[in-house]
Design a protein around this motif. Structure first.
Motif, PDB file in Angstrom:
ATOM      1  N   ASN A   1       0.810  -1.219   0.000  1.00 55.46           N
ATOM      2  CA  ASN A   1       0.000   0.000   0.000  1.00 55.46           C
ATOM      3  C   ASN A   1       0.848   1.276   0.000  1.00 55.46           C
ATOM      4  OD1 ASN A   1      -2.580  -1.261   0.129  1.00 55.46           O
ATOM      5  ND2 ASN A   1      -2.187  -1.736   2.279  1.00 55.46           N
ATOM      6  N   LEU A   2       2.166   1.122   0.063  1.00 55.67           N
ATOM      7  CA  LEU A   2       3.048   2.282   0.155  1.00 55.67           C
ATOM      8  C   LEU A   2       3.011   3.087  -1.134  1.00 55.67           C
ATOM      9  CD1 LEU A   2       4.984   3.515   2.244  1.00 55.67           C
ATOM     10  CD2 LEU A   2       6.861   2.396   1.037  1.00 55.67           C
ATOM     11  N   GLN A   3       2.787   4.408  -0.989  1.00 58.57           N
ATOM     12  CA  GLN A   3       2.684   5.297  -2.151  1.00 58.57           C
ATOM     13  C   GLN A   3       3.824   6.318  -2.212  1.00 58.57           C
ATOM     14  OE1 GLN A   3      -1.255   6.994  -2.567  1.00 58.57           O
ATOM     15  NE2 GLN A   3      -2.191   5.283  -1.516  1.00 58.57           N
ATOM     16  N   ASP A   4       4.459   6.590  -1.083  1.00 58.64           N
ATOM     17  CA  ASP A   4       5.491   7.632  -1.043  1.00 58.64           C
ATOM     18  C   ASP A   4       6.616   7.161  -0.117  1.00 58.64           C
ATOM     19  OD1 ASP A   4       7.005   9.998  -0.472  1.00 58.64           O
ATOM     20  OD2 ASP A   4       5.299  11.186  -1.157  1.00 58.64           O
ATOM     21  N   MET A   5       7.846   7.048  -0.648  1.00 55.66           N
ATOM     22  CA  MET A   5       8.985   6.589   0.147  1.00 55.66           C
ATOM     23  C   MET A   5      10.175   7.504  -0.123  1.00 55.66           C
ATOM     24  SD  MET A   5      10.516   2.750   0.597  1.00 55.66           S
ATOM     25  CE  MET A   5      11.038   2.499  -1.103  1.00 55.66           C
ATOM     26  N   ASP A   6      10.724   8.075   0.940  1.00 61.15           N
ATOM     27  CA  ASP A   6      11.833   9.031   0.813  1.00 61.15           C
ATOM     28  C   ASP A   6      12.961   8.614   1.742  1.00 61.15           C
ATOM     29  OD1 ASP A   6      13.537  11.171   0.572  1.00 61.15           O
ATOM     30  OD2 ASP A   6      11.958  12.688   0.696  1.00 61.15           O
ATOM     31  N   PHE A   7      14.105   8.146   1.153  1.00 63.63           N
ATOM     32  CA  PHE A   7      15.293   7.764   1.915  1.00 63.63           C
ATOM     33  C   PHE A   7      16.462   8.684   1.583  1.00 63.63           C
ATOM     34  CE2 PHE A   7      13.894   3.018   2.070  1.00 63.63           C
ATOM     35  CZ  PHE A   7      12.931   3.348   3.027  1.00 63.63           C
ATOM     36  N   SER A   8      16.197   9.863   1.055  1.00 63.95           N
ATOM     37  CA  SER A   8      17.258  10.754   0.597  1.00 63.95           C
ATOM     38  C   SER A   8      18.102  11.268   1.761  1.00 63.95           C
ATOM     39  CB  SER A   8      16.659  11.927  -0.179  1.00 63.95           C
ATOM     40  OG  SER A   8      15.770  12.666   0.636  1.00 63.95           O
ATOM     41  N   PHE A   9      19.351  11.679   1.437  1.00 59.32           N
ATOM     42  CA  PHE A   9      20.281  12.275   2.392  1.00 59.32           C
ATOM     43  C   PHE A   9      20.534  11.363   3.590  1.00 59.32           C
ATOM     44  CE2 PHE A   9      18.597  15.832  -0.027  1.00 59.32           C
ATOM     45  CZ  PHE A   9      19.741  16.548  -0.311  1.00 59.32           C
ATOM     46  N   ASN A  10      20.986  10.131   3.301  1.00 63.82           N
ATOM     47  CA  ASN A  10      21.440   9.179   4.300  1.00 63.82           C
ATOM     48  C   ASN A  10      22.780   8.609   3.835  1.00 63.82           C
ATOM     49  OD1 ASN A  10      19.383   8.600   6.604  1.00 63.82           O
ATOM     50  ND2 ASN A  10      18.093   8.792   4.788  1.00 63.82           N
ATOM     51  N   ASN A  11      23.211   7.479   4.418  1.00 66.88           N
ATOM     52  CA  ASN A  11      24.465   6.820   4.029  1.00 66.88           C
ATOM     53  C   ASN A  11      24.200   5.404   3.537  1.00 66.88           C
ATOM     54  OD1 ASN A  11      26.073   9.066   4.872  1.00 66.88           O
ATOM     55  ND2 ASN A  11      25.828   8.399   6.999  1.00 66.88           N
ATOM     56  N   LEU A  12      23.077   5.193   2.878  1.00 70.73           N
ATOM     57  CA  LEU A  12      22.707   3.862   2.423  1.00 70.73           C
ATOM     58  C   LEU A  12      23.669   3.386   1.342  1.00 70.73           C
ATOM     59  CD1 LEU A  12      18.836   4.370   2.230  1.00 70.73           C
ATOM     60  CD2 LEU A  12      20.166   3.327   4.071  1.00 70.73           C
ATOM     61  N   SER A  13      23.958   2.087   1.347  1.00 70.40           N
ATOM     62  CA  SER A  13      24.885   1.503   0.382  1.00 70.40           C
ATOM     63  C   SER A  13      24.277   0.242  -0.219  1.00 70.40           C
ATOM     64  CB  SER A  13      26.222   1.182   1.060  1.00 70.40           C
ATOM     65  OG  SER A  13      26.026   0.301   2.155  1.00 70.40           O
ATOM     66  N   GLY A  14      25.044  -0.414  -1.105  1.00 66.54           N
ATOM     67  CA  GLY A  14      24.538  -1.607  -1.765  1.00 66.54           C
ATOM     68  C   GLY A  14      23.683  -1.265  -2.971  1.00 66.54           C
ATOM     69  N   THR A  15      23.060  -2.252  -3.542  1.00 72.13           N
ATOM     70  CA  THR A  15      22.237  -2.054  -4.735  1.00 72.13           C
ATOM     71  C   THR A  15      20.793  -1.773  -4.351  1.00 72.13           C
ATOM     72  OG1 THR A  15      21.798  -4.435  -4.874  1.00 72.13           O
ATOM     73  CG2 THR A  15      23.705  -3.587  -6.101  1.00 72.13           C
TER      74      THR A  15
ATOM     75  N   LYS B   1      14.232  -1.024 -13.752  1.00 72.73           N
ATOM     76  CA  LYS B   1      13.511  -0.328 -14.815  1.00 72.73           C
ATOM     77  C   LYS B   1      11.990  -0.413 -14.686  1.00 72.73           C
ATOM     78  CE  LYS B   1      17.198  -0.961 -18.224  1.00 72.73           C
ATOM     79  NZ  LYS B   1      17.559  -1.479 -19.576  1.00 72.73           N
ATOM     80  N   GLY B   2      11.474  -1.318 -13.871  1.00 73.33           N
ATOM     81  CA  GLY B   2      10.025  -1.514 -13.794  1.00 73.33           C
ATOM     82  C   GLY B   2       9.372  -0.705 -12.693  1.00 73.33           C
ATOM     83  N   GLY B   3       8.041  -0.751 -12.636  1.00 71.81           N
ATOM     84  CA  GLY B   3       7.280  -0.109 -11.581  1.00 71.81           C
ATOM     85  C   GLY B   3       7.537   1.380 -11.499  1.00 71.81           C
ATOM     86  N   VAL B   4       7.769   1.871 -10.276  1.00 73.08           N
ATOM     87  CA  VAL B   4       7.981   3.293 -10.061  1.00 73.08           C
ATOM     88  C   VAL B   4       9.235   3.792 -10.769  1.00 73.08           C
ATOM     89  CG1 VAL B   4       9.330   2.986  -7.941  1.00 73.08           C
ATOM     90  CG2 VAL B   4       8.027   5.096  -8.271  1.00 73.08           C
ATOM     91  N   PHE B   5      10.195   2.887 -11.039  1.00 66.82           N
ATOM     92  CA  PHE B   5      11.440   3.288 -11.683  1.00 66.82           C
ATOM     93  C   PHE B   5      11.245   3.660 -13.155  1.00 66.82           C
ATOM     94  CE2 PHE B   5      12.567   0.448  -8.197  1.00 66.82           C
ATOM     95  CZ  PHE B   5      13.492   1.207  -7.514  1.00 66.82           C
TER      96      PHE B   5
ATOM     97  N   MET C   1       6.177  -2.876  -6.291  1.00 61.52           N
ATOM     98  CA  MET C   1       5.266  -2.119  -5.421  1.00 61.52           C
ATOM     99  C   MET C   1       4.373  -1.249  -6.302  1.00 61.52           C
ATOM    100  SD  MET C   1       8.146  -1.140  -2.569  1.00 61.52           S
ATOM    101  CE  MET C   1       7.034  -0.400  -1.383  1.00 61.52           C
ATOM    102  N   THR C   2       3.242  -1.798  -6.684  1.00 57.93           N
ATOM    103  CA  THR C   2       2.385  -1.170  -7.702  1.00 57.93           C
ATOM    104  C   THR C   2       1.784   0.150  -7.258  1.00 57.93           C
ATOM    105  OG1 THR C   2       0.525  -2.497  -6.910  1.00 57.93           O
ATOM    106  CG2 THR C   2       1.823  -3.384  -8.745  1.00 57.93           C
ATOM    107  N   MET C   3       1.649   0.388  -5.940  1.00 56.26           N
ATOM    108  CA  MET C   3       1.040   1.634  -5.452  1.00 56.26           C
ATOM    109  C   MET C   3       2.069   2.732  -5.253  1.00 56.26           C
ATOM    110  SD  MET C   3      -2.183   1.143  -5.288  1.00 56.26           S
ATOM    111  CE  MET C   3      -2.731   2.490  -4.258  1.00 56.26           C
ATOM    112  N   LEU C   4       3.352   2.406  -5.365  1.00 52.60           N
ATOM    113  CA  LEU C   4       4.409   3.382  -5.110  1.00 52.60           C
ATOM    114  C   LEU C   4       4.508   4.365  -6.271  1.00 52.60           C
ATOM    115  CD1 LEU C   4       6.624   4.123  -3.068  1.00 52.60           C
ATOM    116  CD2 LEU C   4       8.196   2.683  -4.373  1.00 52.60           C
ATOM    117  N   HIS C   5       4.220   5.659  -5.985  1.00 49.10           N
ATOM    118  CA  HIS C   5       4.240   6.688  -7.026  1.00 49.10           C
ATOM    119  C   HIS C   5       5.386   7.685  -6.837  1.00 49.10           C
ATOM    120  CE1 HIS C   5       0.450   5.284  -8.532  1.00 49.10           C
ATOM    121  NE2 HIS C   5      -0.149   5.472  -7.368  1.00 49.10           N
ATOM    122  N   HIS C   6       5.901   7.793  -5.616  1.00 49.84           N
ATOM    123  CA  HIS C   6       6.984   8.763  -5.364  1.00 49.84           C
ATOM    124  C   HIS C   6       8.102   8.058  -4.613  1.00 49.84           C
ATOM    125  CE1 HIS C   6       9.152  11.817  -2.970  1.00 49.84           C
ATOM    126  NE2 HIS C   6       9.070  12.517  -4.086  1.00 49.84           N
TER     127      HIS C   6
END
Length: 504
Positions: free
Chosen positions: A51-65, A92-96, A73-78
């Protein structure tokens, strides 16, 4: 069982890895962990948040792929993964598929030419020297596959074209203008709530849109209070059919709010559209508007203390920051003022009334952007022709309006007060007394506990807040801060105010 719909932990100092337990919040629609120090990989288990529509992980130190599972995640728009240390190919699929470069900017290890990133390395096969027969076989197989694909494309082209024309869940303009012939099929769902509210239910909830349920009238329609059969209180904003601009306002407000998810921005429950009624169904705010809180019954007292007003100012700024920088499209409100800020429980402000808002899709403004009519309310509009009389519309106009609102919140003086004549304005009046004589301009109820020999935290906080308001109302748009900068400054002011108050 608690159903968590939104989690916002942004602008903190959280570290370590992103908790995989978040995947158990199956009802989650909004997740913001930006501006922290989270590290490690993005948990692939987050793909369970259907059900997630908006996910923001910007400005962190995340690594990996980036987990490929996120594209399911078909409901993810942002999605915003910018300013991390992610590597590898962007899915390349979904929100990407509609992701802009800015959403992954600042990750030097990411690749993908399709999203204007460096192309990913092309690993060649170690097996060289294929025989002629093998090469011929490969060519024949490729040719056969191409022919089969061509036939399939021809067979399904018409069906696909019809399907694309008939299904348009995200295009509010097409959905609203396609009016049904009966009131029984009159509800347009904006994917905000699973429950549809019919025309008959709205009539029943508002007692036939009676005057007793009228909350107020505006330029494009009226707002009524209603109670649904299950006891839920709602506010119904009904379009005025006689106003030729009302339909455009209705479409604009739908486009601006259809996928908005922020704790300080009003949300749409659903939309009702048929030949006899066009209405937005919104949550009912029993506490009314900020304007009502500031000038309750026209008395000399205001119940909002400094901490309350600081909380309100920060909440409004965070809502506007989301609309300007983090929403699925950029939304320019164009009419920010206290009467368009609704008050929820616990002094929570909600930016509302998007009737003349401008929606920016990519680099282009919607068709309502260019007009010779006034855009906004007198006293809150930016000076000159910036966008008061059809000038260029941009976020800096909202910044000016926010500055006026902040000064009004602190002084309890409307910019249209009768004292402001002969060139004197609210910002100029504050500036004339800043910073040495701010006691002459701020609301007297904020100074009751100030000791003249020890100004303490109150005067320090008031001075800093007035300075933010003055900077936002600078005559030159180039000298005004962005909403990101305003939010960061207000957070610093609030932290300092709470720390000094605790010490004293």
């Amino acid at each position: 069982m608690v159903m968590v719909l939104a989690i916002d932990l942004s602008h903190n100092h959280f570290s370590s890895g992103i908790p995989s337990a978040l995947a158990s919040c199956t009802a989650l629609e909004y997740l913001n962990l930006s501006w922290n120090a989270f590290e490690g990989p993005i948990p692939a288990s987050l793909a369970k948040l259907k059900n997630l529509q908006d996910m923001d992980f910007s400005f962190n130190n995340l690594s990996g792929t980036i987990p490929v599972a996120l594209q399911d995640m078909t409901m993810l728009h942002h999605l915003n993964l910018s300013s991390n240390s992610l590597t590898g190919e962007v899915p390349k699929g979904g929100v990407f598929s509609d992701l802009g470069t800015s959403a992954v900017a600042g990750n030097l290890g990411l690749c993908g030419a399709w999203i204007n990133l460096p192309p990913c390395p092309n690993f060649k096969s170690k097996h060289k020297g294929l025989s002629v027969s093998h090469k011929v076989t490969i060519v024949v197989l490729i040719s056969i596959v191409i022919l089969i694909l061509c036939f399939l494309l021809l067979a399904f082209s018409y069906k696909w074209r019809y399907k694309r024309q008939s299904i348009s869940t995200d295009n509010v303009d097409d959905s609203v203008s396609s009016e049904t012939d009966s009131a029984d099929q009159s509800t347009l769902d904006l994917h905000v709530e699973p429950t549809r509210i019919s025309y008959e239910q709205l009539v029943s909830a508002t007692h036939g849109f009676s005057e007793a349920n009228l909350l107020g009238r505006g330029g494009f329609g009226s707002v009524y209070k209603g109670t649904l059969y299950n006891g839920t209180h709602i506010a119904v904003k009904v379009l005025n059919f006689q106003d030729k601009n009302a339909h455009k306002s209705f479409i604009t407000e739908c486009n601006a709010l259809k996928r908005v998810r922020h704790r300080n921005v009003i949300k749409v429950i659903t939309v009702c559209s048929n030949p006899v009624l066009k209405a937005l169904v919104l949550p009912f705010m029993s506490n009314g508007s900020l304007d009502r809180w500031l000038y309750l019954d026209g008395g000399d007292e205001c119940k909002l203390n400094l901490n309350d007003r600081l909380t309100i100012a920060l909440g409004i700024a965070q809502g506007m920051e989301y609309l300007h920088h983090y929403c699925f499209v950029q939304v320019i409100h164009c009419d920010l003022k206290p009467s368009n800020v609704l008050m929820g429980d616990d002094i929570t402000p909600y930016v509302a009334d998007f009737g003349i808002a401008k929606v920016v899709f990519g680099d282009s403004l919607d068709s309502l952007a260019s007009t010779n009519a006034l855009q906004g309310s007198f006293g809150y509009m930016a000076p000159g022709t910036e966008y008061a009389m059809g000038g260029k519309i941009g976020t800096m106009g909202d910044i000016y309006s926010y500055g006026i609102l902040l000064l009004e919140l602190l002084t309890r003086k409307k910019p249209t007060d009768t004292m402001f004549t002969e060139g004197l304005t609210l910002p100029k009046w504050v500036c004339m007394n800043f910073p040495d004589d701010i006691a002459e301009v701020v609301d007297h109820t904020l100074l009751r506990n100030v000791n003249e020999s020890d100004p303490s935290a109150v005067l320090v906080c008031l001075t800093q807040l007035l300075q933010v308001g003055l900077v936002c109302t600078n005559k030159s748009p180039l000298q005004r801060p962005s909403m990101k900068e305003v939010v960061m400054k207000l957070n610093d002011i609030k932290d300092a105010f709470l720390n000094i108050s605790t010490i004293l």
